[in-house]
Scaffold this active site. Sequence first.
Site, short mmCIF file in Angstrom:
data_model
loop_
_atom_site.label_atom_id
_atom_site.label_comp_id
_atom_site.label_asym_id
_atom_site.label_seq_id
_atom_site.Cartn_x
_atom_site.Cartn_y
_atom_site.Cartn_z
CD GLU A 143 -3.16 -1.37 2.42
OE1 GLU A 143 -3.78 -1.62 2.52
OE2 GLU A 143 -3.27 0.04 3.43
CB CYS A 144 0.64 4.35 0.12
SG CYS A 144 0.83 6.20 -0.58
N GLY A 145 3.05 3.72 0.14
CA GLY A 145 5.12 3.72 -0.20
C GLY A 145 5.37 2.46 -0.20
CB SER A 175 -3.42 -0.20 -3.69
OG SER A 175 -4.89 1.15 -4.46
#
Length: 459
Positions: A334-336, A428
């Site tokens: 997720e993200c990072g 994502s």
Amino acid sequence: MVNRLVVAAPASGSGKTTVATGLMAALRRSGSRVAPFKVGPDYIDAGYHGIATGLPGRNLDTVMVGEQKVASLFVHGSRGTDIAVVEGVMGLFDGRVDTEGVGSTAHVAKLLAAPVLFVVDARGQSRSLAALLHGFRGYDPTVRIGGVILNQVGSERHEQVLRSACAEVGLEVMGVLPRDPAFSLPSRHLGLITAAEHGPEALAAVDAIAAAVAKHVDLDAVRRLAAVAPAMAVPAWSAQAEVEEPVTGSPVVAVAGGAAFTFGYAEHVELLRAAGADVVTVDPLRDEDLPEGTAGLVLPGGFPEQHAAELAENAPLRAAVAALARTGAPVHAECGGLLYLARTLDGVPMCGVLDADGSMSARLTLGYRDAVAPADSVLARAGQRITGHEFHRTVLTPSSGAQPAWQWRGHDRRPVAEGFVVGGVHASYLHTHPASSPDSVVRFVRACATAEMPYEATR
């Protein structure tokens, strides 16, 4: 029965985090066992809360988990403590855009039947403070504002005038914090620098804030306010109760941590373990290999863009992550974590699992997303709906693969495809709260348990 209060403010930038963190630490040092909470999806404040209390900072987000679960998550996180301090988000009544305060501090305060301690930045104000307090208290009488903390007070005379204004509307002043740059925490492009990154300086900052609050705030008055909250007839949330049938075999799930990957919810690890996983932390800045037998990998968010050079230098771990992904093992990023799986980040090499490149952007992407899974993956079944949250100043090019992780409608109602599903990888920008969809965690652990080739450490 846990005494509790919510620290709120008229607007962002009023000093909520400073006051809430200092209050948690000062109460702890004066003998209380303090449970820390943060309204909304903010991970950074929760990290400082953890330093202040010695317990995991937890989030209460009615948008992501639903209002029916907020109280039970609160009871779970506050067990064994004497008092709970809940830091609000933005202004008291600011919630999800285009709703009547859903997800706001006021919403959570009402769900917890908790009184509000109101923090006001007093710069540029005198008697007008009375009108501000009158307006906030009268806007929704079901939200009980029980006391005021005056922040950024310039002088003794200023304090006298402000106290008189509070007396006009019948609100008790429970603390007065003078203007002092030492009463602050370091910040960067997405808010505060995380506690894990700030290291010893974070400890020193919390110490300074705790000392200031102990000196300038009436802790006994704060305790009396927290004690007016009624008992809660709500069962505690339980990770074990959310998992009907744990997997057997204790598959090893590596969860990235350390300074670069700090954006995770405490309930995630609790659910992974309840589902039968053997959870092991790996630090991509320091560890050069994945744990022996790794069957799955979780890469939470954080600030890899601030540590890109160090992450790139750790070529052995980048190679290990790529090798694990090639086996088809489950990887949830997720993200990072998404950025870490890319080919490059700001021009330096990452893991190369995804055919995409990340870079910093001048634009902040921020907001809740009502998303649907377009296809089956290790995390979700096709058609599964979830509400998540985006919070980043980076972009990934391309933004999605042939099979995106999620789809939703943008503000212009056009469909948005985002993220990547490749083999066992689900990556994502969307942050999700595991307590909102425990079945996804169980699904992930089951996929780990059936992984054909558990990772063999090379070092």
